[in-house]
Design a protein around this motif. Structure first.
Motif, PDB file in Angstrom:
ATOM      1  N   MET A 120     -26.201  13.434  46.650  1.00 43.85           N
ATOM      2  CA  MET A 120     -25.985  14.686  45.939  1.00 43.85           C
ATOM      3  C   MET A 120     -24.797  14.539  44.985  1.00 43.85           C
ATOM      4  SD  MET A 120     -25.511  18.518  47.528  1.00 43.85           S
ATOM      5  CE  MET A 120     -27.090  18.404  48.373  1.00 43.85           C
ATOM      6  N   THR A 121     -24.943  15.027  43.765  1.00 43.36           N
ATOM      7  CA  THR A 121     -23.917  14.879  42.736  1.00 43.36           C
ATOM      8  C   THR A 121     -22.628  15.605  43.124  1.00 43.36           C
ATOM      9  OG1 THR A 121     -25.632  14.755  41.032  1.00 43.36           O
ATOM     10  CG2 THR A 121     -23.391  15.248  40.308  1.00 43.36           C
ATOM     11  N   HIS A 122     -21.523  14.911  42.937  1.00 45.33           N
ATOM     12  CA  HIS A 122     -20.212  15.514  43.180  1.00 45.33           C
ATOM     13  C   HIS A 122     -19.500  15.685  41.841  1.00 45.33           C
ATOM     14  CE1 HIS A 122     -15.896  15.123  45.028  1.00 45.33           C
ATOM     15  NE2 HIS A 122     -16.175  16.359  44.662  1.00 45.33           N
ATOM     16  N   VAL A 123     -19.197  16.944  41.500  1.00 44.94           N
ATOM     17  CA  VAL A 123     -18.549  17.283  40.233  1.00 44.94           C
ATOM     18  C   VAL A 123     -17.138  17.772  40.511  1.00 44.94           C
ATOM     19  CG1 VAL A 123     -18.677  18.668  38.135  1.00 44.94           C
ATOM     20  CG2 VAL A 123     -20.793  17.964  39.287  1.00 44.94           C
ATOM     21  N   ILE A 124     -16.149  17.146  39.910  1.00 48.50           N
ATOM     22  CA  ILE A 124     -14.755  17.591  40.023  1.00 48.50           C
ATOM     23  C   ILE A 124     -14.348  18.214  38.699  1.00 48.50           C
ATOM     24  CG2 ILE A 124     -12.360  16.925  40.387  1.00 48.50           C
ATOM     25  CD1 ILE A 124     -13.270  14.694  42.182  1.00 48.50           C
ATOM     26  N   ILE A 125     -13.761  19.411  38.761  1.00 50.28           N
ATOM     27  CA  ILE A 125     -13.367  20.142  37.562  1.00 50.28           C
ATOM     28  C   ILE A 125     -11.899  20.532  37.681  1.00 50.28           C
ATOM     29  CG2 ILE A 125     -13.832  22.128  36.082  1.00 50.28           C
ATOM     30  CD1 ILE A 125     -16.604  22.289  37.549  1.00 50.28           C
ATOM     31  N   THR A 126     -11.059  19.991  36.810  1.00 51.49           N
ATOM     32  CA  THR A 126      -9.679  20.474  36.771  1.00 51.49           C
ATOM     33  C   THR A 126      -9.650  21.730  35.909  1.00 51.49           C
ATOM     34  OG1 THR A 126      -8.993  19.196  34.817  1.00 51.49           O
ATOM     35  CG2 THR A 126      -8.837  18.101  36.951  1.00 51.49           C
ATOM     36  N   GLY A 127      -8.747  22.643  36.227  1.00 49.82           N
ATOM     37  CA  GLY A 127      -8.777  23.941  35.560  1.00 49.82           C
ATOM     38  C   GLY A 127     -10.020  24.713  35.951  1.00 49.82           C
ATOM     39  N   GLY A 128     -10.490  24.492  37.165  1.00 48.70           N
ATOM     40  CA  GLY A 128     -11.768  25.054  37.601  1.00 48.70           C
ATOM     41  C   GLY A 128     -11.718  26.458  38.146  1.00 48.70           C
ATOM     42  N   SER A 129     -10.548  27.090  38.140  1.00 44.56           N
ATOM     43  CA  SER A 129     -10.449  28.415  38.748  1.00 44.56           C
ATOM     44  C   SER A 129     -10.739  29.550  37.778  1.00 44.56           C
ATOM     45  CB  SER A 129      -9.057  28.620  39.356  1.00 44.56           C
ATOM     46  OG  SER A 129      -8.059  28.599  38.341  1.00 44.56           O
ATOM     47  N   SER A 130     -10.862  29.251  36.475  1.00 39.36           N
ATOM     48  CA  SER A 130     -11.098  30.322  35.502  1.00 39.36           C
ATOM     49  C   SER A 130     -11.645  29.715  34.218  1.00 39.36           C
ATOM     50  CB  SER A 130      -9.808  31.099  35.207  1.00 39.36           C
ATOM     51  OG  SER A 130      -8.841  30.256  34.593  1.00 39.36           O
TER      52      SER A 130
ATOM     53  N   LEU B  20     -16.579  14.060  36.175  1.00 40.06           N
ATOM     54  CA  LEU B  20     -15.245  14.657  36.067  1.00 40.06           C
ATOM     55  C   LEU B  20     -15.164  15.437  34.768  1.00 40.06           C
ATOM     56  CD1 LEU B  20     -12.197  15.015  36.741  1.00 40.06           C
ATOM     57  CD2 LEU B  20     -11.799  12.841  35.543  1.00 40.06           C
ATOM     58  N   VAL B  21     -14.735  16.696  34.856  1.00 40.43           N
ATOM     59  CA  VAL B  21     -14.483  17.518  33.674  1.00 40.43           C
ATOM     60  C   VAL B  21     -13.019  17.932  33.705  1.00 40.43           C
ATOM     61  CG1 VAL B  21     -15.101  19.583  32.382  1.00 40.43           C
ATOM     62  CG2 VAL B  21     -16.859  18.384  33.713  1.00 40.43           C
ATOM     63  N   THR B  22     -12.268  17.554  32.684  1.00 45.77           N
ATOM     64  CA  THR B  22     -10.845  17.906  32.638  1.00 45.77           C
ATOM     65  C   THR B  22     -10.669  19.137  31.755  1.00 45.77           C
ATOM     66  OG1 THR B  22     -10.341  16.472  30.744  1.00 45.77           O
ATOM     67  CG2 THR B  22     -10.216  15.480  32.931  1.00 45.77           C
ATOM     68  N   ALA B  23     -10.757  20.305  32.380  1.00 46.46           N
ATOM     69  CA  ALA B  23     -10.675  21.571  31.639  1.00 46.46           C
ATOM     70  C   ALA B  23      -9.317  22.244  31.773  1.00 46.46           C
ATOM     71  CB  ALA B  23     -11.779  22.516  32.111  1.00 46.46           C
ATOM     72  N   ALA B  24      -8.403  21.667  32.535  1.00 46.87           N
ATOM     73  CA  ALA B  24      -7.083  22.282  32.691  1.00 46.87           C
ATOM     74  C   ALA B  24      -6.310  22.189  31.385  1.00 46.87           C
ATOM     75  CB  ALA B  24      -6.305  21.592  33.810  1.00 46.87           C
ATOM     76  N   GLY B  25      -5.702  23.282  30.981  1.00 51.34           N
ATOM     77  CA  GLY B  25      -4.932  23.257  29.747  1.00 51.34           C
ATOM     78  C   GLY B  25      -4.110  24.519  29.573  1.00 51.34           C
ATOM     79  N   ILE B  26      -3.078  24.409  28.760  1.00 51.18           N
ATOM     80  CA  ILE B  26      -2.235  25.561  28.444  1.00 51.18           C
ATOM     81  C   ILE B  26      -1.969  25.566  26.941  1.00 51.18           C
ATOM     82  CG2 ILE B  26      -1.112  25.688  30.703  1.00 51.18           C
ATOM     83  CD1 ILE B  26       1.313  24.274  29.431  1.00 51.18           C
ATOM     84  N   VAL B  27      -1.634  26.736  26.410  1.00 52.13           N
ATOM     85  CA  VAL B  27      -1.279  26.843  25.000  1.00 52.13           C
ATOM     86  C   VAL B  27      -0.152  27.851  24.846  1.00 52.13           C
ATOM     87  CG1 VAL B  27      -3.138  28.522  24.636  1.00 52.13           C
ATOM     88  CG2 VAL B  27      -2.112  27.382  22.662  1.00 52.13           C
ATOM     89  N   HIS B  28       0.849  27.457  24.082  1.00 57.17           N
ATOM     90  CA  HIS B  28       1.994  28.335  23.801  1.00 57.17           C
ATOM     91  C   HIS B  28       2.313  28.175  22.321  1.00 57.17           C
ATOM     92  CE1 HIS B  28       5.755  30.490  25.114  1.00 57.17           C
ATOM     93  NE2 HIS B  28       6.076  30.108  23.890  1.00 57.17           N
ATOM     94  N   PRO B  29       1.677  28.984  21.466  1.00 55.17           N
ATOM     95  CA  PRO B  29       1.898  28.808  20.031  1.00 55.17           C
ATOM     96  C   PRO B  29       3.271  29.289  19.585  1.00 55.17           C
ATOM     97  CG  PRO B  29       0.478  30.701  20.439  1.00 55.17           C
ATOM     98  CD  PRO B  29       0.699  30.034  21.763  1.00 55.17           C
ATOM     99  N   GLY B  30       3.688  28.760  18.468  1.00 58.48           N
ATOM    100  CA  GLY B  30       4.958  29.152  17.862  1.00 58.48           C
ATOM    101  C   GLY B  30       5.392  28.069  16.893  1.00 58.48           C
TER     102      GLY B  30
END
Length: 269
Positions: free
Chosen positions: A1-11, A86-96
C-alpha cells in the motif's frame, strides 16, 4: 500500500493533498509544527473520506530543524513502511521590503521553505534510491519564477527550490526516483490572509487583484502531475508562460513592474 508523507500537511495545499491520497486508500503521514492542527487535520480527513484514523499518522516537527524532521519522518516510516511519495508543502511567507525585513525574518523563510524541503528529502532519499523507486514533489511558488517587490526572502527561497529540483532530478532519475517541482499561484490557505495584510502596495499593484486558487484545485493539479511523472508543474496561462518563456518575457515584465512601482510612489507623495 502506498505511503505518502506530506510536510505542511495540517492545512492548505498539504491537507488537500492528504484528502486526495486518503480517498485513494493510501497510508498518509502528515507532518507540521502544531500537534492540535495535525489532530484536527486527521479528524477532517477521516470524516470526509470515511476511512479509519489508523490509516493516518501525524508527527509534530519544525521542518527547519533537521533532527526534528528526520525523527518525525523515520517514525512515520516505522509505522507505515518506506515513503513512496514525498510532498514538501511546508512553507511560510513574510513579505516586506528588504530594508525593513529583519535578518531573522529573512533567515526563517530560507530555513523553512528551502532548507526544510532539503531536510525532508534527505530523510527518505537514500531509501528511495536503494529501492529504485519513489516520487518527490517540491512545492515552490509562482514567486519562484520571477522576483516580486517586497518578496526578496520568499522569492530567494522558492527560486532555490527550483534549482535544487533541477539538479536533484538529474541525479535521482537514473536511480529510479522521480523529482518534480510545482509553482502554485496565490492560494486560499490559512496563511494567505496574513500575507495579504503585510503585502506592500507596490506588490499588490504588480500582482493584481487576481482571485486566489482554491487549495483543492492546486492539490488536484499536483497529484495529477505526480501520477504522470511530470517534472515541472505550472498553474494558469501566466505562470505557464513564465515557466516556459521567462527569459524572453522578464525584461518586458520588469519594465512594466518599474512603471507600476513609480506610479504607486507618486500617488503616495
Amino acid at each position: 500500500m502506498t505511503h505518502v508523507i506530506i510536510t505542511g500537511g495540517s492545512s492548505g495545499i498539504g491537507l488537500a493533498i492528504g484528502h486526495i491520497y486518503a480517498a485513494r486508500g493510501a497510508r498518509i503521514s502528515l507532518i507540521a509544527r502544531t500537534a492540535a492542527t495535525l489532530d484536527a487535520a486527521r479528524t477532517a480527513i477521516t470524516a470526509r473520506e470515511g476511512i479509519d484514523a489508523a490509516m493516518i499518522a501525524v508527527a509534530s516537527a519544525d521542518v527547519a530543524q533537521e533532527a526534528q524532521i528526520r525523527a518525525a519522518m523515520h517514525a512515520c516510516e516505522a509505522r507505515f513502511g518506506p515513503c513512496d511519495i514525498l510532498v514538501t508543502a511546508a512553507g511560510i511567507v513574510h513579505p516586506g521590503p528588504f530594508d525593513t525585513l529583519s535578518s531573522a525574518d529573512f533567515d526563517q523563510q530560507m530555513a523553512t521553505n528551502f532548507q526544510g524541503s532539503v531536510y525532508a528529502v534527505r530523510a527518505v532519499y537514500d531509501s528511495m534510491c536503494d529501492r529504485g523507486s519513489g516520487r518527490i514533489m517540491l512545492v515552490s511558488s509562482g514567486a519562484g519564477l520571477i522576483g516580486i517587490y517586497g518578496y526578496a526572502a520568499y522569492c530567494a527561497s522558492k527560486f532555490a527550490l527550483h534549482g535544487f529540483a533541477e539538479a536533484l532530478r538529474s541525479e535521482a532519475r537514473p536511480r529510479g526516483v522521480r523529482v518534480s517541482v510545482c509553482f502554485p499561484p496565490d492560494t486560499q490557505t490559512p496563511q494567505f490572509d496574513g500575507e495579504i495584510a503585510l503585502r506592500p502596495p507596490e506588490a499588490a499593484i504588480i500582482m493584481g487583484a487576481v482571485r486566489p486558487w482554491s487549495a483543492e484545485t492546486v492539490a488536484n493539479n499536483i497529484v495529477r502531475a505526480i501520477d504522470r511523472g511530470r517534472f515541472d508543474v505550472f498553474f494558469g496561462l501566466s505562470l505557464h508562460a513564465l515557466g516556459r518563456f521567462g527569459s524572453t518575457l522578464k525584461p518586458f515584465l520588469n519594465w512594466w513592474f518599474d512603471r507600476a512601482i513609480r506610479s504607486v510612489r507618486s500617488i503616495r507623495r
